[in-house]
Write a protein that holds these residues in place. Structure first.
Motif: not given
Length: 187
Positions: A121-125, A133-139
């Motif tokens: 629920t916290s992630l959805e909010q 949210t989550g890990r940052p994407r590596v370019e």
């Protein structure tokens, strides 16, 4: 049927007090854990010793120093092996309170499901509020640079991680992906 005892030094009572209370019982062996809460070596040794229908005596259930998830796993194992659990301070004896394991596991399962629900629920909010949210994407250019530095410049993975400002695990991941299934030697 063997009776074992488990004590955690100085928690939840002094080691001397715990041993004094346990001394009225004829234990085959007493496993004494260091006070360090993160340490569970003696408990692991004890669990490895337990055989079907053995008995486990503790001064207090808090001596296990377990969070809900780990305590649940311990109780599941004790249940599978039909271990009689006796906790002196908690006035618990699973031979008398035969519902203890099932009741405790019911509550621990409920807590686990609630915790997962709250996280989801916290992630959805957070997503609805526009937070990433989550890990940052590596370019892609960073991935290319990682592979180039490793293959063409002969840099170590640690050096590459510092240069590209990514974790060592990220470097390892992209080098391994680039090399196919054969992973690189860890530096």
């Amino acid at each position: 049927m063997v009776l074992y005892a488990y004590v955690r030094k100085e928690y939840p009572a002094s080691t001397l007090e715990q041993l004094r209370m346990l001394s009225d019982y004829k234990c085959e062996e007493v496993f004494i854990e260091e006070n360090d809460i993160s340490n569970g070596h003696e408990l692991e040794r004890l669990v490895d010793c337990l055989q079907e229908d053995d008995q486990l005596l503790v001064y207090d259930l808090r001596a296990f120093a377990k969070g809900a998830k780990d305590f649940k796993q311990l109780l599941e194992q004790l249940t599978r092996q039909n271990i009689r659990l006796i906790s002196l301070q908690d006035k618990l004896d699973t031979e008398v309170s035969q519902q203890f394991y099932s009741d405790a596991l019911l509550v621990l399962n409920m807590e686990e499901k609630y915790r997962k629900y709250m996280i989801r629920t916290s992630l959805e909010q957070a997503k609805l509020a526009g937070r990433v949210t989550g890990r940052p994407r590596v370019e892609d250019d960073v991935i290319s640079k990682i592979v180039f530095l490793f293959e063409k410049k002969g840099k170590s993975m640690r050096e590459i991680a510092e240069i590209c400002q990514v974790s060592l695990g990220t470097v390892h991941k992209y080098i391994k992906k680039n090399m196919g299934t054969k992973g690189p030697e860890v530096c």
